[in-house]
Structures are given as structure tokens and as C-alpha cells.
Design an enzyme around this catalytic site. Structure first.
Site, PDB file in Angstrom:
ATOM      1  N   HIS A  27       0.819  -1.226   0.000  1.00  0.00           N
ATOM      2  CA  HIS A  27       0.000   0.000   0.000  1.00  0.00           C
ATOM      3  C   HIS A  27       0.849   1.270   0.000  1.00  0.00           C
ATOM      4  O   HIS A  27       0.330   2.351  -0.235  1.00  0.00           O
ATOM      5  CB  HIS A  27      -1.026  -0.022   1.144  1.00  0.00           C
ATOM      6  N   ASP A  78      -0.894  -7.353   1.555  1.00  0.00           N
ATOM      7  CA  ASP A  78      -0.209  -6.044   1.600  1.00  0.00           C
ATOM      8  C   ASP A  78       1.302  -6.253   1.746  1.00  0.00           C
ATOM      9  O   ASP A  78       1.867  -6.080   2.827  1.00  0.00           O
ATOM     10  CB  ASP A  78      -0.775  -5.223   2.765  1.00  0.00           C
ATOM     11  N   GLY A 131       2.924   6.136   8.828  1.00  0.00           N
ATOM     12  CA  GLY A 131       4.357   6.375   8.615  1.00  0.00           C
ATOM     13  C   GLY A 131       5.196   5.173   9.036  1.00  0.00           C
ATOM     14  O   GLY A 131       6.363   5.056   8.677  1.00  0.00           O
ATOM     15  N   SER A 168       4.084   2.177   8.295  1.00  0.00           N
ATOM     16  CA  SER A 168       3.708   1.184   7.289  1.00  0.00           C
ATOM     17  C   SER A 168       4.907   0.658   6.520  1.00  0.00           C
ATOM     18  O   SER A 168       5.819   1.421   6.193  1.00  0.00           O
ATOM     19  CB  SER A 168       2.757   1.814   6.281  1.00  0.00           C
ATOM     20  N   GLY A 169       4.872  -0.617   6.224  1.00  0.00           N
ATOM     21  CA  GLY A 169       5.959  -1.228   5.461  1.00  0.00           C
ATOM     22  C   GLY A 169       7.106  -1.666   6.350  1.00  0.00           C
ATOM     23  O   GLY A 169       7.966  -2.447   5.953  1.00  0.00           O
TER      24      GLY A 169
END
Ligand code: 4AZ
Length: 826
Positions: free
Chosen positions: A627, A682, A774, A776-777
Site C-alpha cells: 500500500h 499487503d 508512517g 507502514s511497510g
């Protein structure tokens, strides 16, 4: 055959005549031979014992110093080749030799004494003395050398006015690892601090080449009289610590003697670990001792002089205030005593809260505190302690601090507060230990007071379950396979009947079906925790070795044990280990230390700064969330040229630091099934344009096998520079949070059936700890029993951040492991 026998004459046994005739003479001879033989053996034995054991010469080296009272210090004494040095050294040497000569236990064995240095006070002379002593006299030599009083007193100078008036003659056996190379001065350096200047020095070859093997290096550091020295190791990387590893030792003396050692350093230290040491006088000695193997970068150090400390401690008055050990957070100086007399307004009581406390001496149990300590009333405190409070029932309290001659630590930082005896924690909850905690922490299901007093005698709310021990825990925790109550009462009502096994999904199966090679639970958990190397039929939940055989052991990858016959479970295991052994002692807060999460990546989009996190899994590959690369507001985030990956970064402000590696992105592969509505699948992998170089701050994380089991209830770590509050701004220092893996069924209820098998919930159901925008990932990390760290998940989404009963959702890495392998080959 027979020929041989023909030549042999046998004595007839019954031929008494022949025997008698030779009898007496032969007996005498035999007896004499035996006696002589015994005598020779005895003498030989005695000689061997005498020369080999009792009388064998032992070489001993002592390091020592003495004070010359009737002599003034000259600057020239700092240079050991100056005529002044040579002249005084000769005098001191002959005095020392005379002292030895006058002692029957010392004199006969003395071989050589060398004066190595002088320092102020009037003059302190440092020397080493070598002895050759028979083994049986070694103990008496040690005893004589240790007896400071007798050394000088026995020496009655024949001259009425001796040229040198000496006092405080002390000597200690030299450390065996440095005793035998005392005369080699190829790695000896003498440095003097210059007023208002910082002087640097490094190990030989630093930073271009590693230090040599079998080295013994000395740096004598001096400052002007009535100053002290502050020494800081800016970087230090030595061989990992073992009993005979390379080490650096710092002494509060110019003589390398154990009772004056300030610290022994080995291994490597995170840059934020405080490595500043103070002397009590104007001299310091730094030594480097290296063994035969392993060469490492070494150190860079700086020192400067400071005026001698005024007396520490004093009277502290008022409602509240703070105080620390001298030079905190540097290591306090040795041989220091401070007394703080704290007085708050009358009618109030006073308490002292130690926020950090490091008063640790190697080898000293915290129950005795015989060396360095803090004393309040008659109780002594030492060692490493987490925050604690000491309260007084009057308006006064006296805090004493004592450090002895050797081994110093970073000390404490404390505050004193006045309080009303009727309300010790205004607006807060008071633990039985005296500590004040936020009221919301009282009866919230978490132990916040170290003694558990915040969770005792609670009235449970609607959403809480009452444990048998009286604690209240969220109802969601009942039957989640984790002993949350401490007495397991939250797991009792849901346990399976006797002689049956409880599966991770709650199902009960007969005990006999456990580890039988069949998935009786339906989630593989009855086959998961089987030990041994048994080869079993391959299933979705069994680990497959490279040979194609499957084993029943759970999580065998990189656990340090050979589980597959071909050892393929231990291949590609250079991952998941931090480089710094000694972490900083930053206490509280959630700031990460430099190098603490060396796989953490910051992804910057052109012109926008940090957008997402990622994890380094090999020199060229990152794992992140799909995402992060959606098209948004007309920007094609899927375009690799938009991105820069920063590795080895902790503080976003330090992107230009030498150890930070910035990389362009070659390609971004998002999972083809990624659903931007449900956030299913994701995950994305990114290839770097050029590989990174692994270093102390850049290391890959281990990828778990698809069969890896992260059990419900396990504590995991999430890290990132995301928002520190919902809707808030990002952090500049990498944040870390410890959260728990939540049962999938429980979580699916909380998140209204939004979970897919590619997702998992991790968080703290009472709220307050979570990933946020922020992050994320970024990585969700599991510390495995082998202490190696594995990537368990990728920060994906959540219903807000840190809300009660709304845990964060993470991409379940094991469910997408095969896809990562297809894309990256890893
Ligand atoms: C986000 O917006 C986000 N609380 C990431 C994680 C969480 C919430 C939001 C989890 O990237």
C-alpha cells in the site's frame, strides 16, 4: 623351533643342593641391589621434588609506586630520556633496591627494578620489579610485597638524612597477560593534555587497518597538577569478550595495577553507550592487550583536563530538586565520597526517586555493596537497578555516595520531592513501594508497580475477567493460551480434558495423536512442537530440508542446531543479529539506540521525506507494504525512481552521517493480489540499484520459513518513524514498541471480520502502544529463543492508532513467504 629349546638349561625346582650352595651370597647381593635401588630412587625423587616443584624458580613481576616526600616535581620528569628523569630514576631505583635488600623474604630473589614514570605529589615514582623466586618461597614473597607498612618500616636507612624520604610503597602482582612484555616499548605513548584543548589518540593503524596481534600498548595520559583527566572512547570495536580476548583497560594510576583499574573494555559498544571516564588525580593509563588471533578496528579516544572537582554533595532545600553522581552520565571518578543533606519544608515528608541507577562493580554481589554504593539511613544500594523510590517519614533525608579506588560506573540521576504523608502521590496512584503511577494504570490488567500492588484488590469491570488471585484482566485474554493471570486461572475453564491436547485453535485432540505425523488439529499445532530429528511425511506445517525430507521440529531455521541431515536448516543464517553487544543505558522512552534495529529502512519519496518503512533482507532486497506504492493524488508511488532508501539511520536528521547508506531503487514488485480496499496481500519487495555493505548499523533480518510458528501471546517489536499519536507528526528518532500477538479469532471479532489469513493482529488491547501512520511497510520483529531476530510481519493498517481494543494489523509474513522466494530467490 626345537633348536632354540635345546640351548636352554632349566633349573630343576627341587635341586636343593644347587640352590643352597649359591644361596647366602646371592641373597646379600639381591638385598644390596634393592637397598641401593631404593636409595637412588629416594634421592632422585627428593631431587626432582626439590628442583622441579619446591625449588623451581618462578618469575614474578610486581607493579608499584611510591611517594618521594622531599623532592619537587619537574616537567622534565615526564620525559623518560631526560637527564633529570634518569638521575632521579637512578636514586629511586637504588632506594627500592635497598628496601628489598633489607627484607629477607624479598632481597634474595630480586632481579631487576625499572622506574617507568613520575608524577606530581610531591613526586610519585612508578616502577616494576622482577623476581626469580623458588616455588616454595613464592608465598612469603607475595606476603612481604603486599605488606605496605613493613616495606618502609623495615627499611631503617643507615644514613641519618637519606637522600630520598619515601613513603607509601605499594606493589601488586602484575596481570599475567602483561607481565612478560613489560620491557617492549614499541607501542608506548606519553601524552599531556593541553590547557583548553582536546587530545586524540587511537590504536595503531586506526581507522585504516586493524590493530596488531600479540600487542601490548600503553598510553600514559597526564594533565597539569591539580587537574583531573576526562577520557572518552569515541568509537571502540574489539574482539568479543571472553576470558582471554583482546581488551582495553584504563587505570587511575600510571601503573597497571588491578586495585586502580577503572574499567576493562572488550567487544563493541553502541555509539550512545557512555564511555567517558574520570581520574581522581592528574594521571591515567590506558592499555591495550591483544592475543594471537582476531584483529579488530580498535579505538579512537579523546581526553582533556578539568579542574579538580570541588567537594560533591551539599545541602539541598526546597519542595523538589535533582541531583546526580559527579559528572553524570559519565562514569563517576574513583575514590569519591559525596553526602547530600536534603531538607523539604517542615510538616512535609521527603522521598528520593532514583530514575537511573548504575553503581555496579564486577564480582560484587548487590547484597553486600562492599565497594561502590549509595547509602540512605543504614541501607546500602548498589548494582544496576530500575527506577526506585526511598521515602522518609520526616522532612529530611541524607543520601551518601561512595566510590572506591577501582571500577567506576555511570552512577545515578535522582530527584527529591516533598509529599504529604496523607497523600503521597497527589492525583496519582501510590504503589506499596512508594512509586507514583498514572491513575489509569490502577486495575488495568497490567503490572505497573514492581510489587503488583496496582492490580491487587481491584473491582473488575464488565469487560474484565476476575482471576483467582484477584487480578482483573481483559475478557479477551481468557482462553487465549497465555497465562495472563499469573496463576493460569484465565486458561483453566477452557482447557481440554485430561489425556488430551489443546490445539492452538482451541480444539481438543487425544494426546496420542500429538506428533503422529497427522494434522489432527487442523492448524498443524499438534505436529508443531515435536522435538527430535525424526523425518516425517511432508505437510504444510512441517519444515522441508533441502534434501526434500521433512522434519517434525518446530522453527528449526537458524536455531544453532543441526536439524536436517544436510544441515540446510542452518544455511543462510547471517541475519537477525545486532552488531552492538553493549547497548546504551538510555532508560525509559521508546527511542531506539543507534544500531539497535540494523534492518530498519526509511523510504523517502522525492520532495516528501520519509513516507514508509521497510526491512533489509539481503544486500539488495527490501520487504515493505504494497500500500506504500499506490497511486495517490496523481503521484505514481509505484515508480522506483521516486524513492530513496536510507539504511543505518536512527535519527532522520542525520541522513548525511558517514555510516548511513542511501540507495536508489531498481524495481518495486507489489503482490499481484494486493487489494487496496481490504489491504489483503499487503506486501511488496524492492530491489536496490546497488547492494548495501553490511556494517555495525546495517544488517539483514532473517526471513522465517512458511512453517514458522509465532505463538499467540508472544511479545514482538515494531519499529518506525511514524506518527507518535493518531493524526500527529512523525518521530525524528526511530521509535520502538513491544506488543503482543493476538489470537486471530479474538481479533477478528474486535475488527468486525476484516482479517484475512494474510493478516495478523498485534498490539496491546488496553491501548496506548501501537504502530501508526508512517510506520507502514516497517518490520514487526520476533526475538526467537536462539536470540536471533526474525521478520514476523509488515506494518499494514489499523483502525486509528493505539486505541483500546483496536490492535494494529500486520501482513503475516509466513503466509507470503513462498511469493517472496519466487520474486527474490531468497
Ligand atoms: C498507516 O496509516 C497506519 N495502528 C499503519 C498502522 C496502523 C494504523 C495506520 C496501526 O499507515
Amino acid at each position: 623351533m626345537n633348536n632354540l629349546e635345546e640351548g636352554v638349561e632349566f633349573l630343576p625346582a627341587m635341586n636343593s643342593k644347587k640352590m643352597e650352595k649359591r644361596g647366602p651370597k646371592r641373597r646379600v647381593v639381591v638385598t644390596v641391589v634393592i637397598v641401593v635401588f631404593l636409595l637412588i630412587s629416594l634421592v632422585t625423587g627428593l631431587l626432582v621434588w626439590h628442583f622441579k616443584y619446591r625449588n623451581v624458580a618462578v618469575r614474578k613481576v610486581f607493579n608499584g609506586h611510591l611517594r618521594v616526600l622531599n623532592w619537587d616535581f619537574l616537567d622534565a620528569y615526564e620525559n623518560s630520556s631526560s637527564p633529570e628523569f634518569i638521575m632521579l630514576a637512578r636514586k629511586v631505583k637504588s632506594t627500592v633496591e635497598e628496601i628489598y635488600r633489607n627484607h629477607a623474604d624479598i632481597g634474595p630473589y630480586h632481579k631487576e627494578t625499572v622506574i617507568t614514570a613520575f608524577s606530581e605529589g610531591s613526586v610519585i615514582a612508578y616502577y616494576w620489579s622482577e623476581f626469580l623466586v623458588p616455588k616454595y618461597r613464592e608465598e612469603s614473597l607475595d606476603r612481604a610485597m603486599a605488606d605496605k607498612q613493613s616495606l618502609v618500616q623495615r627499611w631503617n636507612p643507615r644514613l641519618r638524612n637519606p637522600m630520598l624520604k619515601v613513603e607509601s610503597v605499594v606493589a601488586f602482582p602484575a596481570d599475567p597477560s602483561i607481565a612478560y612484555s613489560t620491557r617492549d616499548n614499541s607501542c608506548m605513548f606519553a601524552l599531556h593534555a593541553r590547557e583548553g584543548e582536546v587530545t586524540s589518540f587511537t590504536t595503531p593503524g586506526f581507522p585504516n587497518s586493524p590493530y596488531p596481534n600479540n600487542a601490548l600498548c600503553y598510553w600514559t595520559l597526564r594533565a597539569d597538577a591539580s587537574s583531573i583527566i576526562s577520557l572518552t572512547f569515541k568509537t571502540l570495536e574489539l574482539e568479543q569478550c571472553t576470558d582471554d580476548s583482546d581488551y582495553v583497560k584504563v587505570y587511575n594510576s600510571l601503573s597497571p595495577v588491578e586495585p586502580h583499574a577503572l574499567v576493562r573494555l572488550c567487544g563493541n559498544y553502541a555509539p550512545s553507550y557512555n564511555l567517558t571516564f574520570l581520574s581522581s588525580q592528574n594521571v591515567m593509563l590506558v592499555t591495550l592487550v591483544t592475543n594471537r588471533e582476531g584483529r579488530f578496528p580498535g579505538f579512537k579516544a579523546e581526553f582533556f583536563q578539568l579542574p579538580k572537582m570541588r567537594a560533591c554533595g551539599g545541602t539541598l532545600k526546597g519542595e523538589s530538586g535533582t541531583f546526580t553522581t559527579p559528572y553524570y552520565p559519565a562514569h563517576y571518578p574513583p575514590a569519591t565520597d559525596c553526602v547530600w543533606n536534603i531538607e523539604v519544608p517542615s510538616k512535609k515528608n521527603v522521598k528520593v526517586r532514583f530514575n537511573t541507577f548504575f553503581v555496579l562493580e564486577p564480582g560484587i554481589p548487590v547484597s553486600s555493596c562492599t565497594k561502590d554504593y549509595v547509602q540512605i539511613n543504614s541501607t546500602r544500594y548498589c548494582g544496576e537497578r530500575s527506577q526506585f523510590v526511598v521515602a522518609s517519614t520526616t522532612n529530611k533525608i541524607e543520601v551518601r555516595f561512595h566510590s572506591d579506588q577501582s571500577y567506576t560506573d555511570t552512577g545515578f540521576s535522582a530527584e527529591y520531592l516533598s509529599y504529604d504523608s496523607s497523600d503521597p502521590c497527589p492525583g496519582k496512584f501510590t504503589c506499596d513501594t512508594g512509586r507514583c503511577i498514572d491513575r489509569r494504570m490502577h486495575c488495568d490488567g497490567w503490572l505497573d508497580c514492581v510489587d503488583g500492588s496496582d492490580e491487587r484488590s481491584c473491582t473488575c469491570t464488565e469487560q474484565q475477567f476476575r482471576c483467582q488471585n484477584g487480578w482483573c484482566k481483559p475478557k479477551f485474554w481468557v482462553c487465549d493460551n497465555v497465562n495472563d493471570c499469573g496463576d493460569n486461572s484465565d486458561e483453566l475453564q477452557c482447557s481440554c480434558p485430561a489425556d488430551s491436547f489443546k490445539c492452538n485453535n482451541g480444539k481438543c485432540v487425544p494426546e496420542a495423536q500429538k506428533c503422529d505425523g497427522k494434522d489432527d488439529c487442523g492448524d498443524g499445532s499438534d505436529e508443531g512442537s515435536c522435538t527430535g530429528q525424526a523425518t516425517v511425511p511432508c505437510k504444510d506445517y512441517t519444515y522441508k530440508c533441502r534434501s526434500g525430507r521433512c522434519i517434525s521440529k518446530q522453527n528449526p531455521e537458524c536455531d544453532g542446531e543441526q536439524d536436517c541431515g544436510d544441515n540446510s536448516d542452518e544455511d543462510n543464517c547471517s541475519c537477525g543479529i545486532r552488531s552492538y553487544v553493549r547497548k546504551s543505558r538510555i532508560v525509559g522512552g521508546q527511542n531506539s539506540d543507534v544500531g539497535e534495529w540494523p534492518w530498519q529502512v526509511s523510504l523517502h519519496a522525492k520532495g516528501q521525506g520519509h513516507i514508509c518503512g521497510a526491512s533489509l533482507v539481503s544486500p539488495s532486497w527490501l520487504v515493505s507494504a504494497a500500500h506504500c506504492f499506490l497511486q495517490l493524488q496523481g503521484i505514481r508511488y509505484s515508480d522506483p525512481s521516486l524513492w530513496t532508501a536510507y539504511l543505518g539511520l536512527t535519527n532522520q536528521g542525520n541522513r548525511n552521517d558517514a555510516n548511513v547508506q542511501a540507495r536508489k531503487i531498481k524495481r518495486i514488485i507489489s503482490h499481484p493480489y494486493f487489494n487496496d480496499y481490504t489491504y489483503d496481500y499487503d506486501i511488496a519487495v524492492m530491489e536496490l540499484q546497488t547492494p548495501v555493505t553490511f556494517s555495525s548499523v546495517v544488517q539483514p533480518i532473517c526471513l522465517p520459513d512458511a512453517t514458522h510458528n509465532f505463538p499467540v501471546g508472544k511479545d514482538l517489536w515494531v519499529t518506525g518513524w511514524g506518527a507518535t499519536a493518531e493524526g500527529g507528526s512523525g518521530a525524528s528518532i526511530l521509535q520502538k514498541a513491544e506488543i503482543r500477538l493476538i489470537n486471530q479469532t479474538v481479533c477478528n471479532k474486535l475488527l468486525t471480520d476484516q482479517l484475512t489469513p494474510r493478516m495478523m493482529c498485534v498490539g496491546i488491547l488496553t491501548g496506548g502502544v501501537d504502530a501508526c501512520q508512517g510506520d507502514s511497510g516497517g518490520p514487526l520483529v520476533s526475538v526467537e529463543p536462539s536470540s536471533r531476530m526474525f521478520l514476523a510481519g509488515v506494518v499494514s493498517w489499523g483502525d486509528g492508532c493505539a486505541q483500546r481494543n483496536k490492535p494494529g494489523v500486520y501482513t503475516r509474513l509466513t503466509s507470503l513467504r513462498a511469493w517472496i522466494k519466487e520474486q527474490t530467490g531468497l
